[in-house]
Design an enzyme around this catalytic site. Structure first.
Site, PDB file in Angstrom:
ATOM      1  N   ASP A 215      84.864  30.339  24.129  1.00 49.36           N
ATOM      2  CA  ASP A 215      84.079  29.369  24.890  1.00 49.36           C
ATOM      3  C   ASP A 215      83.321  30.140  25.968  1.00 49.36           C
ATOM      4  OD1 ASP A 215      83.275  26.887  26.355  1.00 49.36           O
ATOM      5  OD2 ASP A 215      84.659  25.962  24.957  1.00 49.36           O
ATOM      6  N   HIS A 238      80.462  31.880  24.821  1.00 45.89           N
ATOM      7  CA  HIS A 238      79.330  30.972  25.001  1.00 45.89           C
ATOM      8  C   HIS A 238      78.491  31.319  26.223  1.00 45.89           C
ATOM      9  CE1 HIS A 238      81.449  27.562  22.514  1.00 45.89           C
ATOM     10  NE2 HIS A 238      81.271  28.685  21.827  1.00 45.89           N
TER      11      HIS A 238
END
Length: 389
Positions: A215, A238
């Site tokens: 993430d 991310h």
């Protein structure tokens, strides 16, 4: 002579009060075998350190120490002026995700001051929970590995965090924290394993760290200010994100954020700001991104002011989050998609004061494109792609 003796006595008292006392967790029954639950030994060492009138050191020798359930170090009544964890070993969670899966936080510090964590490894063994989630089964939400809540003057140095069930490190309601030289590692497909997440915190510094996760490498929720991030390598992951913001109608904003000298390798995003397409009085103001290297990043520069995955909970709404005074300087490298710069701002609350300076991003060896919606600002210097502001 009397004055001399008094001065000597004062000196000795000061020396004694500043002398550190050390507590070795193995002295309280901790076993470095990875099988015996050492939670109570860590709590005994903490309680003695907390009650010490001198600065205290909690020492964790080499080996693997099982912490079989959620552990909270509480500091409301601590007498010690400073507590330092010197960790040569590894703290390991149970292999069964249910042991800590509903605990919210595996290792928690609550209302502490002047706490330092030096070295060591935290291994949450989150892979079985990820597999459960990816299979669409009924699973617990999972625990953050290390959570620091409502605390001040925190230092985390040279810590390794492996395979967290959820966030690796969380700072919530904290003031003056430095995270330096940490290494965070989880696979790119591990869900919700943010590297470092912060909310409602101020005076946070993140330096010289490498984050590989599933993430955001670093994520900033509402209410953060005076944030400095420098020399961070991110990937997979991310990217470095401000947001998501604007879920609540009344929400504190994010301001005075500096992100310098970063490298993104194969990440989904590079430098991202995202806000829910919902009514909110939140804001982003005063953000400076400088010196970023992108290596095959899907969205190197992105503002998503219409965030609404699967059109749930916000259809046909405009984001109320006001995004202003954001600067991107000396951002270069390669994009994995043709649109390397994307400002998708809210129709109801357009972005303003966006600045691009010396941005050089290519796609497949060719100049990339930029895309702007409801964004205003200025551009100067070398600009590839051509600015759409």
């Amino acid at each position: 002579m009397v004055i001399k003796h008094i001065l000597i006595l004062i000196f000795l008292v000061l020396q004694l009060s500043s002398a550190k006392v050390t507590y070795n967790v193995t002295s309280f029954g901790a076993k470095p075998d990875g099988r015996s639950d050492s939670k109570s030994a860590f709590m005994k060492a903490w309680n003695l350190s907390c009650n010490s009138t001198s600065p205290a050191v909690i020492y964790v020798p080499a080996g693997r120490y099982l912490i079989a359930s959620a552990l909270t170090f509480s500091g409301q009544v601590c007498k010690s002026r400073a507590i330092t964890f010197n960790i040569d070993g590894t703290l390991v969670a149970p292999s069964s995700y249910n042991a800590i899966g509903d605990a919210q936080v595996w290792i928690k510090f609550y209302i502490v001051k002047n706490v330092t964590i030096n070295g060591g490894t935290l291994d949450a063994q989150g892979s079985s929970l990820w597999a459960c989630k990816l299979a669409g089964k009924a699973c617990p939400q999972g625990s953050t590995t290390l959570g620091i809540y409502h605390s001040q003057n925190i230092v985390i140095s040279k810590l390794r965090s492996l395979n967290s069930q959820m966030f690796h490190i969380l700072l919530y309601g904290c003031k003056n924290a430095k995270i330096q030289g940490v290494s965070i590692l989880a696979p790119g497909l591990s869900p919700n394993t943010d590297g470092i997440h912060m909310a409602l915190s101020t005076g946070i510094t993140i330096l010289s760290s490498k984050i590989s996760t599933g993430d955001d490498c670093v994520s900033m929720g509402p209410g953060n200010s005076n944030i400095w991030i420098e020399k961070v390598v991110c990937g997979p992951g991310h990217g470095i994100s401000i947001g998501s913001l604007g879920w609540e109608l009344n929400e504190p904003g994010v301001q005075n954020v500096t992100v310098k000298t970063t490298t993104f390798v194969g990440t989904t995003n590079g430098l991202r700001i995202k806000a829910w397409a919902r009514s909110s009085n939140g804001f982003v103001n005063g953000v400076y991104f400088k010196g970023a290297t992108m290596m095959n990043v899907k969205f190197p520069i992105i503002i998503d002011g219409n965030y609404c995955p699967n059109n749930n909970n916000c259809p046909n709404e405009a984001s109320g989050v006001k995004i202003s005074n954001v600067m991107y300087e000396n951002v270069h490298g390669t994009s994995a998609t043709r649109v390397a710069v994307k400002f998708d701002c809210s129709k109801g609350n357009p972005c303003s004061g966006i600045v691009l300076k010396d941005v050089d991003l290519k796609f497949g060896g060719q100049p990339a494109n930029s895309s702007c919606s409801y964004a205003a600002g200025t551009a100067s210097g070398l600009l590839q792609p051509t600015s759409c502001l």
